[in-house]
Design a protein around this motif. Structure first.
Motif, PDB file in Angstrom:
ATOM      1  N   ASP A 133      -8.051   5.206  -0.113  1.00 45.02           N
ATOM      2  CA  ASP A 133      -7.908   3.740   0.546  1.00 45.02           C
ATOM      3  C   ASP A 133      -8.062   4.215   2.319  1.00 45.02           C
ATOM      4  N   LEU A 170       0.743  -1.036  -0.133  1.00 45.37           N
ATOM      5  CA  LEU A 170      -0.177  -0.150  -0.032  1.00 45.37           C
ATOM      6  C   LEU A 170       0.895   1.359  -0.171  1.00 45.37           C
ATOM      7  N   THR A 198      -9.533  -2.010   8.399  1.00 47.73           N
ATOM      8  CA  THR A 198     -10.158  -2.786   7.741  1.00 47.73           C
ATOM      9  C   THR A 198     -11.251  -3.298   8.307  1.00 47.73           C
TER      10      THR A 198
END
Length: 194
Positions: free
Chosen positions: A66, A37, A154
């Motif tokens: 993100d 990432l 997440t």
């Protein structure tokens, strides 16, 4: 994984633990995902003619889309709700965040990638004994924190998240990994304390 311990040696203090092959594989995978990432974000930095002339790198001025990456690279100033007549101040804060992000994000990403690389370099691929210098242990703490932040984002972990999900919940194993990372980080921090 065993609890981290601190041993004093002629070469200075060392921090030690052991991981089995499965634990090492999980940690390697998580660190690799976070590094991926960060590397993608670094590669997306805009080309800047002045930066090319001065050698000063710049990063994007906008926050990552993100959610996990946005948690790893937050704004420098929190955005407070604008009060009546304060739209101009809110725009100014956004400009400050963009400028600070553009100037400092490349270095922050470099530091995060370096911390993750230390974990990958010092963690035996097939598991086994892990021995760290205090400097490497600092990098482990930073890298583990980044992995926990990304995984926690997440999973949507917040103060209302239960300690355990029901066994049939697909998030249950991931929450167990999150708790394991938390325990590992805490154990290492305690071992580092004199």
């Amino acid at each position: 994984m065993r609890t981290w311990s601190r041993k004093n040696s002629l070469g200075g203090p060392k921090l030690r633990s052991e991981m089995d092959a499965r634990e090492a594989a999980v940690l390697r995978s998580l660190v690799g995902s976070v590094l991926g990432l960060l590397q993608e974000r670094a590669a997306a930095a805009p080309e800047d003619d002045l930066a090319a002339l001065t050698g000063l790198r710049v990063g994007p001025s906008t926050p990552p889309e993100d959610a996990a990456l946005a948690r790893l690279l937050p704004d420098f100033h929190r955005k407070e709700p604008a009060k009546d007549g304060e739209d101009e101040a809110a725009d100014e804060r956004a400009d400050i965040n963009g400028a600070l992000r553009s100037l400092h994000e490349p270095e922050i990403i470099d530091d995060k990638i370096a911390a993750g690389a230390v974990i990958l370099d010092t963690l035996p691929a097939e598991g086994g004994r892990v021995t760290l210098t205090p400097e490497q242990a600092d990098a482990w703490l930073a890298g583990l924190n980044d992995v926990r932040l990304a995984l926690g984002t997440t999973l949507g972990i917040d103060p209302e998240t239960p300690d355990h999900y029901p066994p049939d919940d697909p998030r249950a194993p991931h929450l167990d990994v999150y708790h394991w990372l938390t325990w590992m980080q805490d154990s290492l921090l305690q071992a580092m304390s004199p």
